[in-house]
Design an enzyme around this catalytic site. Structure first.
Site, PDB file in Angstrom:
ATOM      1  N   ASP A  18      33.779  21.645  52.030  1.00 41.90           N
ATOM      2  CA  ASP A  18      33.092  21.388  51.023  1.00 41.90           C
ATOM      3  C   ASP A  18      33.912  20.442  49.978  1.00 41.90           C
ATOM      4  OD1 ASP A  18      34.929  23.200  50.099  1.00 41.90           O
ATOM      5  OD2 ASP A  18      33.559  24.754  49.859  1.00 41.90           O
ATOM      6  N   GLU A  25      26.614  29.789  48.058  1.00 42.69           N
ATOM      7  CA  GLU A  25      26.470  30.660  46.964  1.00 42.69           C
ATOM      8  C   GLU A  25      25.513  31.903  47.579  1.00 42.69           C
ATOM      9  OE1 GLU A  25      28.691  30.722  45.340  1.00 42.69           O
ATOM     10  OE2 GLU A  25      28.815  29.092  43.823  1.00 42.69           O
TER      11      GLU A  25
END
Ligand code: PGA
Length: 264
Positions: free
Chosen positions: A67, A144
């Site tokens: 990421d 998330e």
């Protein structure tokens, strides 16, 4: 699923480094999935030490990072590009053109960019060994809570908890990014082997939910229960809330006896 419980962070790092170095020696052209954060720092230090001692050659290795923050240039001190360069790539010999980290500076066609990142993983033959940390909220990469368990690389809004956990890194007055580009849970599950590292009591609840809880998008790491070759390497503190620690030790002993290649 193998759960390896080590005494402390140093032992976690050493065990992870032993496995990663073994994967590189077994296949010098291995494709690694890499993570940022405080957890893998010890692993990177150990790998750098192997390289300095002349025992580990990264010249054939290809890497894909999980990421990157959206809006941060590689030169930004809090970017994951900078983290990887400073803590790892500047000290080993992975060729530049074999390093892949999502580009946080893109400003248009996010879907196209993320599809190309996925495509480059495929073109490299897929990820052989993926390193993961885990967030206090159970995230892996920046997936998330409530991320789709089938998600691929995409733009993701960061949760309030993640923003709070990482805010101290941005104490220089820069505004904390609100989004990131992250490999998806589906991307991570496609890797052939996963090592998840965790250390410290602050991770104990997330680790217990990931290993012993139900599979749920509320705890992204719980999706790893569907992966055929996952090893959790965690310290005593991170293992604190697990209810089956004795069984995991027994599984490990039996694995050492009958299928030791799973631990190499
Ligand atoms: P940490 O972060 O290694 O800095 O604890 C892990 C994560 O948020 O994935």
């Amino acid at each position: 699923m193998l759960v390896v419980i080590k005494k402390d962070y140093e032992e976690v790092s050493r065990e992870a480094a032993r496995i990663v170095a073994g994967a590189i020696r077994a296949n010098p052209e291995v494709v690694l999935g890499l993570a940022t954060g405080s957890t893998p720092l010890g692993l990177y230090k150990e790998l750098i030490a192997f390289h300095r001692d002349g025992n580990l050659d990264f010249s054939g290795v290809t890497t894909f990072n999980l990421d990157e923050y959206l809006g941060l240039a590689p030169s930004h001190p809090q970017s994951f590009h900078h983290f990887m360069e400073y803590n790892f790539f500047s000290q080993v010999n992975v060729p530049r053109d074999q390093i892949h980290i999502p580009d946080g500076t893109i400003t248009a066609d996010y879907e196209g960019y993320c599809a190309r990142y996925e495509q480059s993983i495929k073109a490299a033959g897929g990820i052989e060994l993926q390193i993961l940390g885990i967030g206090r909220n159970g995230h892996v990469g920046f997936n998330e809570p409530t991320s789709s368990l089938a998600s691929r690389t995409r733009l993701k809004a960061l949760s309030r908890e993640t923003i709070e956990d990482n805010r101290h890194f941005f104490s220089d007055g820069t505004e904390m990014p609100k989004c990131a580009i992250t490999m998806g849970i589906g991307t991570i599950l496609d890797s052939r082997r996963v090592l998840l590292l965790a250390s410290g009591r602050s991770k104990a609840a997330a680790v217990a939910k990931a290993i012993e809880g139900p599979i749920t998008s509320s705890v992204s790491a719980s999706a790893l229960q569907m992966h055929p070759d996952v090893t959790f390497i965690i310290d005593e503190e991170a293992a604190y809330s697990l209810t089956q620690r004795d069984y995991y030790r027994h599984v490990l002993e039996m694995t050492q006896l009958f299928t030791p290649e799973r631990l190499s």
